[in-house]
Design an enzyme around this catalytic site. Structure first.
Site, PDB file in Angstrom:
ATOM      1  N   ARG A  37       0.815  -1.226   0.000  1.00  0.00           N
ATOM      2  CA  ARG A  37       0.000   0.000   0.000  1.00  0.00           C
ATOM      3  C   ARG A  37       0.843   1.269   0.000  1.00  0.00           C
ATOM      4  NH1 ARG A  37      -5.671  -0.794   1.284  1.00  0.00           N
ATOM      5  NH2 ARG A  37      -6.095  -2.796   0.322  1.00  0.00           N
ATOM      6  N   ARG A  41      -3.492   6.409  -0.231  1.00  0.00           N
ATOM      7  CA  ARG A  41      -4.009   7.549   0.522  1.00  0.00           C
ATOM      8  C   ARG A  41      -3.008   8.281   1.401  1.00  0.00           C
ATOM      9  NH1 ARG A  41      -9.070   4.638   2.945  1.00  0.00           N
ATOM     10  NH2 ARG A  41      -7.501   2.984   2.884  1.00  0.00           N
ATOM     11  N   ARG A  50      -6.663  11.481  -7.690  1.00  0.00           N
ATOM     12  CA  ARG A  50      -7.861  10.645  -7.610  1.00  0.00           C
ATOM     13  C   ARG A  50      -9.155  11.440  -7.472  1.00  0.00           C
ATOM     14  NH1 ARG A  50      -9.052   6.095  -4.998  1.00  0.00           N
ATOM     15  NH2 ARG A  50     -11.090   6.988  -5.273  1.00  0.00           N
ATOM     16  N   ASP A  86      -6.531  -3.471  -7.660  1.00  0.00           N
ATOM     17  CA  ASP A  86      -7.162  -4.036  -6.469  1.00  0.00           C
ATOM     18  C   ASP A  86      -7.466  -5.502  -6.728  1.00  0.00           C
ATOM     19  OD1 ASP A  86      -8.339  -3.060  -3.738  1.00  0.00           O
ATOM     20  OD2 ASP A  86      -9.728  -4.550  -4.522  1.00  0.00           O
ATOM     21  N   TYR A 161     -14.741 -11.923   0.225  1.00  0.00           N
ATOM     22  CA  TYR A 161     -15.553 -10.764  -0.175  1.00  0.00           C
ATOM     23  C   TYR A 161     -16.770 -11.206  -0.988  1.00  0.00           C
ATOM     24  CZ  TYR A 161     -11.730  -7.753   1.352  1.00  0.00           C
ATOM     25  OH  TYR A 161     -10.786  -7.114   2.108  1.00  0.00           O
TER      26      TYR A 161
END
Ligand code: 1CP
Length: 353
Positions: A37, A41, A50, A86, A161
């Site tokens: 990561r 962010r 973004r 992702d 998921y």
């Protein structure tokens, strides 16, 4: 199935890089480090780029995905780029109704609960993966001798998921399904294995020099369930890419009891989370493979002296392993000060390998 002669691993660009050398058990010219990561962010330039673009949409715009992948490499001088994408992208490209909801994570329109749901899943095609290949080509053209790490979700984490329909803590849905309806579970795990395997192969063939399988949530399983219901599907995912010969890494969290089984699905490197010291991980693996990890992400917000001592302890604990690539024990927390990551890279590079 082989990599093309113009691939960075084949034409001399990345084969002798510190990262690939360490993944292959050799002696690197400097201590390799990258961060799970690292794109995302924690970087203001990411947040700016973004703005107004959804997460999955940004992954499917090749120029944007490439630029986001390159941002942390430029900023931190890390030894690898990790492809910005992702684990649910192969679902999206297959035509499954999935989105990434800000502040939540992946959410499915119709969770997959029954054998009929599994049988109705669309099949991912090679053509659908073209935006992924295009983004990888753009990244690799800019990276030069810095390798790109491609990745995919392992079948269990992806299926977690798909069955829950959203992020969950204990993953009860898939754990129930593997016992209550083993055939439906196996069909789902195989579907996920093929989707992830194709996704990873597209990245490697387009220019990624290594591939990491993320089984982030495998730690919710005991060894018996992991070995019986999950490991064969993870091995199946890797069969899509093993003949290419690029180094393969397998990572999960809470997987201290699963490390040997995770190695045995057929990888070259085991990623270790922050819970288990690397000397103990190496002992459990019998010194058989290079390790990747395992700076505790929580310490990125601690005073520098505390973090520095921890990084030095991680390096010392990894010394006995047949190779060590520094990384975090899970992803960069969004609130991390990026200057701290740059300083950690400088510290690691300042210590002789
Ligand atoms: O709007 C945003 O910025 C969304 C946050 C985000 C980002 C930056 C998500 C949603 N995914 C990503 C990118 C991403 N995902 C990368 C590439 C960037 C990099 O590593 O630098 C990678 C490798 C992933 C892989 C991924 N997605 C994993 C495996 C790794 C891990 O962290 O354990 C998992 C479990 C996911 C699912 C997912 N996607 C996004 C979120 C917030 C989550 C986790 C949700 C949950 O807690 O279950």
């Amino acid at each position: 199935m082989t990599l093309s002669p113009g691939h960075p691993l084949m034409d001399g660009r990345t084969a002798d890089s510190p990262l690939i050398t360490a993944y292959r058990g050799g002696k690197p010219s400097r201590r390799p480090v990258w961060f799970m990561r690292q794109a995302g962010r924690s970087l203001p330039e990411y947040r700016r780029l973004r703005q107004g673009t959804g997460m999955l949409e940004s992954c499917l715009k090749p120029e944007m995905a490439a630029e986001i992948t390159l941002q942390p490499v430029r900023r931190h001088d890390v030894d690898a780029g990790i492809f910005f994408s992702d684990i649910v992208i192969p679902l999206k490209l297959a035509g499954v109704g999935v989105d990434i909801v800000p502040g939540v994570g992946p959410v499915l329109e119709h969770p997959i609960r029954t054998a009929a749901d599994v049988a109705a899943l669309p099949v991912l095609t090679e053509e659908a993966l073209e935006p992924i290949r295009e983004a990888v080509r753009l990244v690799v053209a800019e990276l030069g001798s810095t390798p790109l790490v491609g990745f995919a979700g392992a079948p269990f984490t992806l299926a977690a998921y798909m069955v829950e329909g959203k992020p969950s803590r204990d993953h009860l849905g898939p754990r129930t399904m593997m016992h209550a309806d083993p055939q439906a579970w196996q069909a789902l795990a195989n579907w996920a294995a093929d989707a992830s395997g194709m996704f990873l192969r597209a990245q490697l063939e387009a220019g990624a020099s290594a591939g990491q399988l993320f089984d982030s949530w495998a730690g919710s399983l005991g060894l018996a369930d992991y070995s019986r219901y999950v490991a064969p599907a993870s091995a199946r995912a890797l069969e899509h890419v093993r003949p290419l010969g690029a180094p393969l890494i397998h990572f999960g969290t809470g997987t201290s009891e699963l490390l040997v089984a995770m190695r045995d699905v057929g990888v070259d490197v085991v990623g270790v989370d922050y819970r288990l010291p690397l000397d103990e991980a190496n002992r459990r693996l019998g010194g058989s493979v290079p390790l990747q990890g395992n700076i505790d992400p929580a310490l990125l917000s601690a005073p520098w002296e505390v973090l520095e001592a921890h990084v030095l302890a991680v390096i010392a604990a990894g010394a006995e392993a047949p190779g060590h690539v520094l990384n975090l024990g899970h992803g960069v927390p969004p609130e991390t000060d990026p200057a701290v990551l740059t300083r950690v890279v400088e510290l690691i590079h300042s210590i002789e390998p």
